[in-house]
Design an enzyme around this catalytic site. Structure first.
Site, PDB file in Angstrom:
ATOM      1  N   HIS A 183       0.832  -1.208   0.000  1.00 49.35           N
ATOM      2  CA  HIS A 183       0.000   0.000   0.000  1.00 49.35           C
ATOM      3  C   HIS A 183       0.865   1.255   0.000  1.00 49.35           C
ATOM      4  O   HIS A 183       0.469   2.291  -0.550  1.00 49.35           O
ATOM      5  CB  HIS A 183      -0.920  -0.009   1.229  1.00 49.35           C
ATOM      6  CG  HIS A 183      -2.169  -0.803   1.014  1.00 49.35           C
ATOM      7  ND1 HIS A 183      -2.827  -1.452   2.028  1.00 49.35           N
ATOM      8  CD2 HIS A 183      -2.887  -1.057  -0.116  1.00 49.35           C
ATOM      9  CE1 HIS A 183      -3.896  -2.068   1.538  1.00 49.35           C
ATOM     10  NE2 HIS A 183      -3.946  -1.841   0.245  1.00 49.35           N
ATOM     11  N   GLU A 411       1.829 -18.937 -12.903  1.00 50.20           N
ATOM     12  CA  GLU A 411       2.550 -18.443 -11.729  1.00 50.20           C
ATOM     13  C   GLU A 411       3.186 -19.573 -10.923  1.00 50.20           C
ATOM     14  O   GLU A 411       3.774 -19.343  -9.866  1.00 50.20           O
ATOM     15  CB  GLU A 411       1.607 -17.620 -10.838  1.00 50.20           C
ATOM     16  CG  GLU A 411       0.320 -18.314 -10.483  1.00 50.20           C
ATOM     17  CD  GLU A 411      -0.704 -17.388  -9.843  1.00 50.20           C
ATOM     18  OE1 GLU A 411      -0.319 -16.305  -9.379  1.00 50.20           O
ATOM     19  OE2 GLU A 411      -1.886 -17.760  -9.796  1.00 50.20           O
ATOM     20  N   ASN A 434       5.246 -12.069 -10.270  1.00 51.13           N
ATOM     21  CA  ASN A 434       5.530 -11.958  -8.834  1.00 51.13           C
ATOM     22  C   ASN A 434       5.554 -13.340  -8.175  1.00 51.13           C
ATOM     23  O   ASN A 434       6.534 -13.724  -7.526  1.00 51.13           O
ATOM     24  CB  ASN A 434       4.472 -11.087  -8.149  1.00 51.13           C
ATOM     25  CG  ASN A 434       4.389  -9.699  -8.745  1.00 51.13           C
ATOM     26  OD1 ASN A 434       5.279  -9.255  -9.456  1.00 51.13           O
ATOM     27  ND2 ASN A 434       3.302  -9.000  -8.457  1.00 51.13           N
ATOM     28  N   ARG A 445       8.191 -13.666  -1.112  1.00 53.29           N
ATOM     29  CA  ARG A 445       8.236 -12.349  -1.745  1.00 53.29           C
ATOM     30  C   ARG A 445       8.022 -11.214  -0.768  1.00 53.29           C
ATOM     31  O   ARG A 445       8.172 -10.043  -1.132  1.00 53.29           O
ATOM     32  CB  ARG A 445       7.200 -12.277  -2.874  1.00 53.29           C
ATOM     33  CG  ARG A 445       5.803 -12.602  -2.435  1.00 53.29           C
ATOM     34  CD  ARG A 445       4.855 -12.724  -3.606  1.00 53.29           C
ATOM     35  NE  ARG A 445       4.446 -11.437  -4.113  1.00 53.29           N
ATOM     36  CZ  ARG A 445       3.466 -11.275  -4.988  1.00 53.29           C
ATOM     37  NH1 ARG A 445       2.825 -12.321  -5.456  1.00 53.29           N
ATOM     38  NH2 ARG A 445       3.129 -10.077  -5.411  1.00 53.29           N
ATOM     39  N   CYS A 482       1.129  -9.825 -16.269  1.00 51.23           N
ATOM     40  CA  CYS A 482       0.390  -8.980 -15.338  1.00 51.23           C
ATOM     41  C   CYS A 482       1.108  -8.775 -14.009  1.00 51.23           C
ATOM     42  O   CYS A 482       0.530  -8.216 -13.080  1.00 51.23           O
ATOM     43  CB  CYS A 482      -1.013  -9.536 -15.089  1.00 51.23           C
ATOM     44  SG  CYS A 482      -1.042 -11.161 -14.309  1.00 51.23           S
TER      45      CYS A 482
END
Length: 557
Positions: A183, A411, A434, A445, A482
């Site tokens: 955030h 992923e 990611n 991560r 993405c």
């Protein structure tokens, strides 16, 4: 020093180091008096923190308002309140009860990693705010009337603090922890404040030392010379000019079209996507419709949220990721799942869908209903797909719901390695760099200490991306990217060179990526991709790619 640039731009000024923290309440701390009085103290403190968060969000507006409203709901979550009161009944003092109750939620998010794993810092801040109230401690504050804009340095920044930053006062900020999808990073981009996260050693910068921050490259320099500052500002100005001069759909200089899409968590983020020229949505994270509910969202509620996004992009593409939840992110309206020692590798994503098919059918039906009468291309994809059998099963469920474009996320390394078998049973794939990096390198991560293994420039990761993209191309299927790596203009060119046909990223990154692609031919992107894959380290891979992308210099990149 070097970290991860998450909000572009140049900022310089004296360092203001925010290093004060709220100490952990002593283990086993008890209280004197009545349990009911202790519970009242907790209820009042939770309510006060929630009220302050909402008030800050209302003052800040935009994305900050939505984020802080969600955090206020977390603070007063019935499950959390019950947990705190239960611990008080066992004799724990209110501050320690709060600490332990929050720990349960914190461990859940840390276990899953990824986008939600990066919310751990947010929970720590909420916990500390409540504990500070209960113990009479003051939370660290920021200068209210600085002589000149300063560079804010902290271990991490909570949304409650980031939302109140103003670029007239804060030239830039740097954190030791955090990631590109935290955030902190999201709000920095929305505020237009240059920012670097995951920068080791940042807290060692002396208070008041002059600091130069490049939010594009991630470089943080102490005591820069006047010429250093002038050069950095000049390059930033060149970037701004190039961005102003580049508009329209994403494409290479020789006309190869690469639609540039935005990643969002809900309709509240549409304004930013549209303002930065998104051609559609490449990743709509739908779990945020579900996670704070004690009941399954109604068909009408889901349909309304999906339709709002589809109507914003008539003629464009909207890629929706189905619910990504599990034992790591429990849904209150589902039976509790068994405890998992490693939730990031547990029953989540598509695996949960197969356990609770009614939830899946409800979401797919709502998506099909939302698409009726709209003019966007709706693509629906499943997360955490490992095998062709899973891909085939999901495609069939979508087909039964009336959805015409069905895909899966790549992923998990197994999916990338055997992508050929997956693309033959679905209509498209989308690579989530990611999580693919996390699972490829067995590196959480959310841990800054393992950031080098999360680097999107790792040649092994590029090999997996190339393998999946080639499988899609050979079978005439689209392949999107993405993950946040697409927000890096250099990596964006490489992803196109590897075979990605669309790129999706945080909205604020779209103009820079659009400009970078417009400076290079498809052939140059392919050469850059080949050079990066031939390297042996992330740093060498990035340098090799840059040497093939000469247009970056013209953009001040």
């Amino acid at each position: 020093m070097r970290g991860v640039g998450v909000s572009p731009g140049i900022g310089h000024g004296p360092a203001y180091v925010l290093s004060v923290s709220v100490p952990e309440p002593p283990a086993g701390a008890t209280y004197t008096g009545e349990a009911d009085d202790e519970k009242e103290r907790v209820t009042a403190a939770l309510g006060q923190v929630a009220g302050e968060l909402e008030a800050r969000g209302n003052r800040a507006g935009g994305e900050a308002k939505e984020i802080l409203k969600a955090q206020a709901l977390i603070v007063e979550d019935p499950g959390l309140v019950v947990g705190v009161k239960s611990l008080i009944d066992r004799g724990l003092a209110a501050p320690r009860a709060v600490y332990e109750a929050f720990a349960k939620y914190r461990d859940m998010l840390a276990g899953v990693g990824g986008y939600l794993g990066e919310r751990v810092a947010d929970l720590n801040d909420l916990r500390d705010r409540v504990i500070a109230l209960l113990t009479g401690q003051a939370l660290p504050g920021l200068p209210t009337d600085p002589v000149e804009p300063y560079v804010l340095i902290a271990r991490d920044l909570a949304p409650a603090d980031t939302a109140l930053l103003h670029k007239d006062y804060v030239a830039a900020f740097v954190t030791e922890e955090g990631g590109p999808t935290s955030h902190t990073a999201i709000l920095a981009r929305s505020l237009g404040v240059p920012a670097v996260v995951a920068c080791p050693g940042a807290l060692n910068v002396p208070m008041g030392a002059r600091v130069l921050v490049d939010g594009t490259s991630g470089e943080v320099r102490q005591e820069p010379t006047d010429s250093d500052v002038a050069r950095a500002v000049s390059e930033a100005s060149a970037r701004k000019r190039a961005l102003r001069e580049t508009s329209g759909p994403g494409r290479t200089s020789d006309g190869f079209e690469v639609p540039l899409l935005a990643n969002i968590g809900g309709p509240g983020e549409l304004d930013a996507a549209l303002a930065h020229g998104a051609e559609g949505i490449g990743l709509y994270r739908t779990e945020f419709l579900f996670l704070d509910k004690d009941h399954t969202p109604s068909a009408e509620e889901q349909e309304r949220a999906y339709r709002t996004v589809l109507e914003a992009f008539p003629g464009g593409k909207v890629v929706v990721r189905t619910l990504d939840a599990g034992a790591d992110k429990p849904l209150p309206f589902l039976p509790p799942l068994a405890a998992e020692p490693n939730p990031a590798l547990g029953e989540r994503g598509l695996r949960l869908f197969r356990r609770f098919p009614d939830v899946m059918r409800s979401q797919l039906s709502a998506l099909a209903a939302a698409a009726e009468g709209t003019y966007a291309q709706l693509d629906v994809m499943a997360p955490m797909v490992a095998t062709a059998e899973e891909a085939r099963w999901f495609a069939e469920q979508c087909r039964e719901a009336g959805l015409t474009s069905r895909g899966v996320m790549i992923e998990i390394p197994a999916a990338a390695i055997r992508a050929e078998s997956l693309v033959t049973v679905v209509d498209f794939i989308s690579i989530g760099t990611n999580d693919l990096a996390q699972y490829t390198f067995a590196a959480d991560r959310t841990l800054a200490a393992l950031g080098r293994l999360q680097d999107a420039w790792q040649p092994a990761l590029l090999d997996l991306v190339a393998r999946a993209a080639t499988a899609a191309s050979d079978n005439g299927k689209p392949c999107g990217a993405c993950g946040e790596s697409a927000a890096d203009p250099v990596m964006a060119c490489v992803l196109v060179g590897l075979g990605a046909t669309t790129l999706s990223m945080s909205p604020s990154a779209l103009p820079t990526v659009r400009a970078a692609l417009a400076e290079h031919t498809l052939g140059e992107c392919e050469l850059a991709a080949q050079a990066a894959r031939a390297a042996t380290t992330p740093a060498h891979a990035r340098a090799a790619a840059r040497s093939c992308l000469l247009g970056l210099a013209r953009l001040g990149l």
